[in-house]
Scaffold this motif. Structure first.
Motif, PDB file in Angstrom:
ATOM      1  N   TYR A  54      48.103 -32.096  42.991  1.00 42.32           N
ATOM      2  CA  TYR A  54      49.176 -31.168  43.624  1.00 42.32           C
ATOM      3  C   TYR A  54      50.407 -31.637  43.748  1.00 42.32           C
ATOM      4  O   TYR A  54      49.956 -33.700  43.685  1.00 42.32           O
ATOM      5  N   GLU A  64      53.968 -31.561  45.296  1.00 45.25           N
ATOM      6  CA  GLU A  64      54.688 -31.083  46.717  1.00 45.25           C
ATOM      7  C   GLU A  64      56.547 -31.332  46.575  1.00 45.25           C
ATOM      8  O   GLU A  64      56.966 -32.262  46.178  1.00 45.25           O
ATOM      9  N   VAL A 101      53.321 -26.979  44.863  1.00 45.18           N
ATOM     10  CA  VAL A 101      53.484 -26.964  46.404  1.00 45.18           C
ATOM     11  C   VAL A 101      54.734 -26.046  46.609  1.00 45.18           C
ATOM     12  O   VAL A 101      55.844 -27.322  46.480  1.00 45.18           O
ATOM     13  N   ILE A 103      51.706 -23.050  45.658  1.00 47.72           N
ATOM     14  CA  ILE A 103      50.758 -22.650  47.245  1.00 47.72           C
ATOM     15  C   ILE A 103      52.635 -22.666  47.845  1.00 47.72           C
ATOM     16  O   ILE A 103      53.793 -23.320  47.635  1.00 47.72           O
ATOM     17  N   SER A 117      53.706 -24.225  51.490  1.00 48.28           N
ATOM     18  CA  SER A 117      53.314 -25.467  52.786  1.00 48.28           C
ATOM     19  C   SER A 117      54.295 -24.992  54.173  1.00 48.28           C
ATOM     20  O   SER A 117      54.857 -25.098  54.016  1.00 48.28           O
TER      21      SER A 117
END
Length: 117
Positions: free
Chosen positions: A36, A38, A79, A107, A109
């Motif tokens: 993952y 971000e 993310v 995703i 967030s």
């Protein structure tokens, strides 16, 4: 005062290309160790309500990061938004800047902070 300035993040074509190479190298190096990634923590803090350029810059940044991350590792999860709370104005301007923005993140967030009493 918040807002965009020359040193806040990559925004020229050359800077975005360099950022993309950074993302590619990072995701490549961490393949099999990290899944993952971000993209830019709480970018919406830089956003000034109604300044569509701020949202457009993040749309470009996210798109470059997503494409380079997936090229480096198709299994990587990107993310996006990574916002400090829920800023509907930022989200509206982001969608206006790129109506396909959802294609450049796996995703979403939101960092929701408990404030007050």
């Amino acid at each position: 005062m918040y807002g965009i300035d020359e040193e806040s993040y990559p925004k020229t074509d050359d800077q975005l290309a360099a950022f993309g190479e950074y993302v590619y190298n990072l995701v490549s190096d961490l393949k099999g160790k990290v899944t993952y990634f971000e993209v830019w923590n709480e970018f919406d803090i830089l956003y000034n309500k109604g300044d569509k350029d701020d949202a457009a810059y993040y749309a470009k940044l996210l798109k470059v990061a997503y494409q380079k991350a997936k090229k480096a590792n198709p299994d990587a999860k990107v993310v996006g938004l990574v916002s400090a709370g829920v800023n509907i104005y930022f989200f509206d301007d982001l969608l206006e800047a790129d109506s396909n923005i959802g294609k450049y993140m796996d995703i979403i967030s939101f960092h929701l902070y408990a404030m007050g009493n």
